[in-house]
Design a protein around this motif. Structure first.
Motif, PDB file in Angstrom:
ATOM      1  N   PRO A 232       0.820  -1.224   0.000  1.00 44.56           N
ATOM      2  CA  PRO A 232       0.000   0.000   0.000  1.00 44.56           C
ATOM      3  C   PRO A 232       0.855   1.278   0.000  1.00 44.56           C
ATOM      4  O   PRO A 232       0.864   2.059   0.954  1.00 44.56           O
ATOM      5  N   TRP A 233       1.592   1.521  -1.080  1.00 52.63           N
ATOM      6  CA  TRP A 233       2.545   2.638  -1.151  1.00 52.63           C
ATOM      7  C   TRP A 233       1.882   3.996  -0.942  1.00 52.63           C
ATOM      8  O   TRP A 233       2.494   4.915  -0.412  1.00 52.63           O
ATOM      9  N   GLU A 234       0.613   4.143  -1.333  1.00 51.38           N
ATOM     10  CA  GLU A 234      -0.064   5.433  -1.163  1.00 51.38           C
ATOM     11  C   GLU A 234      -0.206   5.784   0.315  1.00 51.38           C
ATOM     12  O   GLU A 234      -0.270   6.957   0.678  1.00 51.38           O
ATOM     13  N   GLN A 235      -0.260   4.788   1.175  1.00 43.03           N
ATOM     14  CA  GLN A 235      -0.448   5.004   2.610  1.00 43.03           C
ATOM     15  C   GLN A 235       0.875   5.174   3.365  1.00 43.03           C
ATOM     16  O   GLN A 235       0.874   5.521   4.543  1.00 43.03           O
ATOM     17  N   ILE A 236       1.990   4.919   2.707  1.00 39.76           N
ATOM     18  CA  ILE A 236       3.300   4.982   3.359  1.00 39.76           C
ATOM     19  C   ILE A 236       3.885   6.377   3.149  1.00 39.76           C
ATOM     20  O   ILE A 236       3.995   6.843   2.007  1.00 39.76           O
ATOM     21  N   PRO A 237       4.251   7.067   4.233  1.00 41.19           N
ATOM     22  CA  PRO A 237       4.782   8.424   4.081  1.00 41.19           C
ATOM     23  C   PRO A 237       6.175   8.436   3.439  1.00 41.19           C
ATOM     24  O   PRO A 237       6.931   7.476   3.557  1.00 41.19           O
ATOM     25  N   ILE A 238       6.484   9.535   2.784  1.00 41.21           N
ATOM     26  CA  ILE A 238       7.805   9.721   2.190  1.00 41.21           C
ATOM     27  C   ILE A 238       8.800   9.996   3.311  1.00 41.21           C
ATOM     28  O   ILE A 238       8.587  10.875   4.147  1.00 41.21           O
ATOM     29  N   ALA A 239       9.900   9.243   3.330  1.00 42.81           N
ATOM     30  CA  ALA A 239      10.917   9.395   4.371  1.00 42.81           C
ATOM     31  C   ALA A 239      12.025  10.358   3.956  1.00 42.81           C
ATOM     32  O   ALA A 239      12.667  10.962   4.801  1.00 42.81           O
ATOM     33  N   HIS A 240      12.259  10.496   2.651  1.00 45.19           N
ATOM     34  CA  HIS A 240      13.353  11.345   2.167  1.00 45.19           C
ATOM     35  C   HIS A 240      13.081  11.708   0.715  1.00 45.19           C
ATOM     36  O   HIS A 240      12.630  10.873  -0.062  1.00 45.19           O
ATOM     37  N   THR A 241      13.351  12.950   0.343  1.00 45.27           N
ATOM     38  CA  THR A 241      13.187  13.399  -1.041  1.00 45.27           C
ATOM     39  C   THR A 241      14.428  14.159  -1.469  1.00 45.27           C
ATOM     40  O   THR A 241      15.018  14.899  -0.685  1.00 45.27           O
ATOM     41  N   LEU A 242      14.821  13.974  -2.719  1.00 44.77           N
ATOM     42  CA  LEU A 242      15.949  14.686  -3.301  1.00 44.77           C
ATOM     43  C   LEU A 242      15.543  15.153  -4.685  1.00 44.77           C
ATOM     44  O   LEU A 242      15.051  14.365  -5.490  1.00 44.77           O
ATOM     45  N   SER A 243      15.714  16.444  -4.963  1.00 48.14           N
ATOM     46  CA  SER A 243      15.446  17.000  -6.290  1.00 48.14           C
ATOM     47  C   SER A 243      16.721  17.653  -6.789  1.00 48.14           C
ATOM     48  O   SER A 243      17.379  18.385  -6.048  1.00 48.14           O
ATOM     49  N   GLU A 244      17.061  17.389  -8.042  1.00 49.74           N
ATOM     50  CA  GLU A 244      18.263  17.985  -8.622  1.00 49.74           C
ATOM     51  C   GLU A 244      18.116  18.102 -10.128  1.00 49.74           C
ATOM     52  O   GLU A 244      17.295  17.426 -10.739  1.00 49.74           O
ATOM     53  N   SER A 245      18.915  18.992 -10.699  1.00 50.90           N
ATOM     54  CA  SER A 245      18.919  19.202 -12.141  1.00 50.90           C
ATOM     55  C   SER A 245      20.232  18.699 -12.715  1.00 50.90           C
ATOM     56  O   SER A 245      21.287  18.836 -12.087  1.00 50.90           O
ATOM     57  N   GLY A 246      20.165  18.130 -13.879  1.00 52.52           N
ATOM     58  CA  GLY A 246      21.355  17.643 -14.554  1.00 52.52           C
ATOM     59  C   GLY A 246      20.983  16.932 -15.828  1.00 52.52           C
ATOM     60  O   GLY A 246      19.871  16.431 -15.965  1.00 52.52           O
ATOM     61  N   HIS A 247      21.905  16.905 -16.765  1.00 54.01           N
ATOM     62  CA  HIS A 247      21.694  16.229 -18.045  1.00 54.01           C
ATOM     63  C   HIS A 247      20.452  16.756 -18.766  1.00 54.01           C
ATOM     64  O   HIS A 247      19.724  16.001 -19.404  1.00 54.01           O
ATOM     65  N   GLY A 248      20.169  18.060 -18.601  1.00 58.63           N
ATOM     66  CA  GLY A 248      19.062  18.677 -19.314  1.00 58.63           C
ATOM     67  C   GLY A 248      17.687  18.382 -18.755  1.00 58.63           C
ATOM     68  O   GLY A 248      16.685  18.597 -19.424  1.00 58.63           O
ATOM     69  N   ARG A 249      17.622  17.872 -17.525  1.00 62.25           N
ATOM     70  CA  ARG A 249      16.305  17.580 -16.944  1.00 62.25           C
ATOM     71  C   ARG A 249      16.362  17.773 -15.424  1.00 62.25           C
ATOM     72  O   ARG A 249      17.414  17.822 -14.828  1.00 62.25           O
TER      73      ARG A 249
END
Length: 154
Positions: free
Chosen positions: A123-140
């Motif tokens: 049930p992934w929708e019910q599991i909270p996010i523990a860590h997030t990383l956002s970055e830019s590179g390679h044109g995206r």
């Protein structure tokens, strides 16, 4: 990504567990007319960042056979090992846990046809996010998230 997650989240009590990553890379400049790139499989600690034991290999297929010889001389008791889908082989994971007393975080993809449907059914929708990383590179711009959950051993 997983190293950052492990550094920020201590799920084990007062002292964080040591973490070690296993990964293989093609060696730049090693290919010749009749020879493909050579591959190197390394175990690297997350903090401090050191490579305690590299293992050379010929082709990419040798990475799987180098798994145990690479980890064998290392003290892995209570260490968290991270590795990609290529090394997420049931026999190797069982060896890490039962004989080497390590914990693990493994990538599961289509190479594990029994495990992948089981993971997708959680049930992934019910599991909270523990860590997030956002970055830019390679044109995206890429965003990656980690969710953790316990599953019953079988």
């Amino acid at each position: 990504m997983m190293g950052a997650y492990l550094a920020e989240h201590d799920h084990t009590g007062p002292a964080p567990r040591a973490a070690i990553a296993l990964d293989g890379k093609a060696l730049s400049g090693s290919a010749h007319r009749t020879q493909r790139h050579r591959h190197l499989l390394s175990a690297v600690t997350h903090a401090p960042t050191i490579t305690p034991r590299p293992a050379g290999g010929g082709g990419k297929t040798n990475e799987t056979t180098a798994f145990r010889p690479l980890f064998q001389p290392l003290d892995l008791a209570s260490t968290v090992a991270t590795f990609d889908a290529l090394r997420s082989v049931k026999d190797q994971v069982r060896w890490l846990v039962k004989e080497r007393k390590a914990h693990y975080i493994a990538m599961i993809k289509g190479n594990q046809p029994a495990a992948l449907p089981q993971l997708k059914a959680l049930p992934w929708e019910q599991i909270p996010i523990a860590h997030t990383l956002s970055e830019s590179g390679h044109g995206r711009r890429e965003s990656r998230s980690v969710k953790t959950t316990a599953i019953a051993a079988n």
